[in-house]
Design an enzyme around this catalytic site. Sequence first.
Site, PDB file in Angstrom:
ATOM      1  N   ASN A   9      50.565  22.054  40.277  1.00  0.00           N
ATOM      2  CA  ASN A   9      51.320  23.016  41.076  1.00  0.00           C
ATOM      3  C   ASN A   9      52.745  22.468  41.189  1.00  0.00           C
ATOM      4  O   ASN A   9      53.000  21.571  41.974  1.00  0.00           O
ATOM      5  CB  ASN A   9      50.664  23.151  42.461  1.00  0.00           C
ATOM      6  CG  ASN A   9      51.481  24.005  43.414  1.00  0.00           C
ATOM      7  OD1 ASN A   9      52.410  24.709  42.998  1.00  0.00           O
ATOM      8  ND2 ASN A   9      51.149  23.955  44.695  1.00  0.00           N
ATOM      9  N   LYS A  11      55.282  23.775  42.405  1.00  0.00           N
ATOM     10  CA  LYS A  11      56.018  24.252  43.591  1.00  0.00           C
ATOM     11  C   LYS A  11      57.425  24.695  43.160  1.00  0.00           C
ATOM     12  O   LYS A  11      57.597  25.151  42.032  1.00  0.00           O
ATOM     13  CB  LYS A  11      56.044  23.174  44.677  1.00  0.00           C
ATOM     14  CG  LYS A  11      54.641  22.631  44.961  1.00  0.00           C
ATOM     15  CD  LYS A  11      54.526  21.864  46.233  1.00  0.00           C
ATOM     16  CE  LYS A  11      53.085  21.427  46.436  1.00  0.00           C
ATOM     17  NZ  LYS A  11      52.859  20.753  47.698  1.00  0.00           N
ATOM     18  N   HIS A  95      48.376  29.335  49.247  1.00  0.00           N
ATOM     19  CA  HIS A  95      48.730  27.924  49.430  1.00  0.00           C
ATOM     20  C   HIS A  95      49.197  27.723  50.875  1.00  0.00           C
ATOM     21  O   HIS A  95      49.817  28.626  51.462  1.00  0.00           O
ATOM     22  CB  HIS A  95      49.835  27.529  48.439  1.00  0.00           C
ATOM     23  CG  HIS A  95      50.070  26.052  48.435  1.00  0.00           C
ATOM     24  ND1 HIS A  95      50.845  25.432  49.385  1.00  0.00           N
ATOM     25  CD2 HIS A  95      49.610  25.074  47.613  1.00  0.00           C
ATOM     26  CE1 HIS A  95      50.841  24.116  49.140  1.00  0.00           C
ATOM     27  NE2 HIS A  95      50.097  23.877  48.083  1.00  0.00           N
ATOM     28  N   GLU A  97      51.606  26.236  52.059  1.00  0.00           N
ATOM     29  CA  GLU A  97      53.052  26.448  52.251  1.00  0.00           C
ATOM     30  C   GLU A  97      53.361  27.937  52.382  1.00  0.00           C
ATOM     31  O   GLU A  97      54.289  28.327  53.096  1.00  0.00           O
ATOM     32  CB  GLU A  97      53.829  25.784  51.100  1.00  0.00           C
ATOM     33  CG  GLU A  97      53.822  24.252  51.267  1.00  0.00           C
ATOM     34  CD  GLU A  97      53.901  23.452  49.988  1.00  0.00           C
ATOM     35  OE1 GLU A  97      54.264  23.995  48.935  1.00  0.00           O
ATOM     36  OE2 GLU A  97      53.563  22.244  50.040  1.00  0.00           O
ATOM     37  N   GLU A 167      42.527  22.057  50.392  1.00  0.00           N
ATOM     38  CA  GLU A 167      43.722  21.241  50.583  1.00  0.00           C
ATOM     39  C   GLU A 167      43.976  21.044  52.071  1.00  0.00           C
ATOM     40  O   GLU A 167      44.550  21.933  52.724  1.00  0.00           O
ATOM     41  CB  GLU A 167      44.943  21.931  49.954  1.00  0.00           C
ATOM     42  CG  GLU A 167      44.831  22.144  48.465  1.00  0.00           C
ATOM     43  CD  GLU A 167      46.210  22.207  47.804  1.00  0.00           C
ATOM     44  OE1 GLU A 167      46.424  21.477  46.835  1.00  0.00           O
ATOM     45  OE2 GLU A 167      47.078  22.976  48.283  1.00  0.00           O
ATOM     46  N   GLY A 173      51.590  16.446  50.197  1.00  0.00           N
ATOM     47  CA  GLY A 173      52.947  15.908  50.094  1.00  0.00           C
ATOM     48  C   GLY A 173      53.245  14.795  51.089  1.00  0.00           C
ATOM     49  O   GLY A 173      54.387  14.399  51.266  1.00  0.00           O
ATOM     50  N   SER A 212      47.990  15.024  47.890  1.00  0.00           N
ATOM     51  CA  SER A 212      48.341  13.646  47.530  1.00  0.00           C
ATOM     52  C   SER A 212      47.363  12.998  46.543  1.00  0.00           C
ATOM     53  O   SER A 212      47.068  11.811  46.642  1.00  0.00           O
ATOM     54  CB  SER A 212      48.500  12.782  48.784  1.00  0.00           C
ATOM     55  OG  SER A 212      49.570  13.262  49.584  1.00  0.00           O
TER      56      SER A 212
HETATM   57  P1  PGA Z   1      50.690  17.174  46.620  1.00  0.00           P
HETATM   58  O1  PGA Z   1      50.540  18.765  46.714  1.00  0.00           O
HETATM   59  O2  PGA Z   1      49.810  16.717  45.481  1.00  0.00           O
HETATM   60  O3  PGA Z   1      52.140  16.933  46.369  1.00  0.00           O
HETATM   61  O4  PGA Z   1      50.217  16.636  47.928  1.00  0.00           O
HETATM   62  C1  PGA Z   1      49.330  19.408  46.467  1.00  0.00           C
HETATM   63  C2  PGA Z   1      49.492  20.894  46.681  1.00  0.00           C
HETATM   64  O5  PGA Z   1      50.159  21.270  47.657  1.00  0.00           O
HETATM   65  O6  PGA Z   1      48.999  21.731  45.912  1.00  0.00           O
END
Ligand code: PGA
Length: 250
Positions: A9, A11, A95, A97, A167, A173, A212
Amino acid sequence: MRQSLVVGNWKMNGSIQSNQSLLDNFKQNIKKVQNAQVSVCAPFVYLQQISELLKGTVIAWGAQDISNQKPGAFTGEVAGSMLVDFNCQYVIIGHSERRNLYGESDELVAEKFAMAQSVKLIPILCVGELLEQREAGETENVVKRQLDAIINLQGVASLANSVIAYEPVWAIGTGKTATPQQAQNVHTFIRSLIAKKEAGIAKQLQILYGGSVKANNAVELFAMPDIDGGLIGGASLKADEFLTICQAAR
Ligand code: PGA
């Protein structure tokens, strides 16, 4: 037997130049990935470029969001049929976010899920709890509510052609990964919830872990029996690290 799936992903990251070097490097090494299907989900504006770079490879691609509407007067939105035009196979839905920064409700997420399936895209449905919800012992309720929104609108059978990504929001993140056992517990919960309605679907369903995931923790996460791969943010932007994560899939 469920096939493992690892999805990058990106982003809101990338540029024409950096996408090219990332994927050139990654493509050269994809033969080393034996056990997983691999996909990258890129910003809309790069889908044309990605589709050209990945055409004819074993690497699939997709988008990070979709409109809940059919084409029409919806300024700024991107319709499912447009994603299909660029041969997307997957689309990330709900997601955290999108849910937390852009206020997407469970109902809107369910409509997007339905729209994705109506154009034959595979939705990667993200679910997961905030830190305060985990601390309040609410994790299972939150995940159940997020899944129920889909089941209520589309029926449990719709999950047969989908992927779920668990998640935990506190792990995204932040560098704070759920322990393999914490993740496994929620994955088992999700699978058993669906098994109560449709055992066959639950057994086949790919449930990814995200939050992460890095080269140094992927092996232990992917070793858990109900973790079928990962949704990878930051670490998917580095070809070497993403490759190592893909190789960690069972
Ligand atoms: P990350 O993000 O691996 O940077 O923690 C995962 C995601 O939000 O899909």
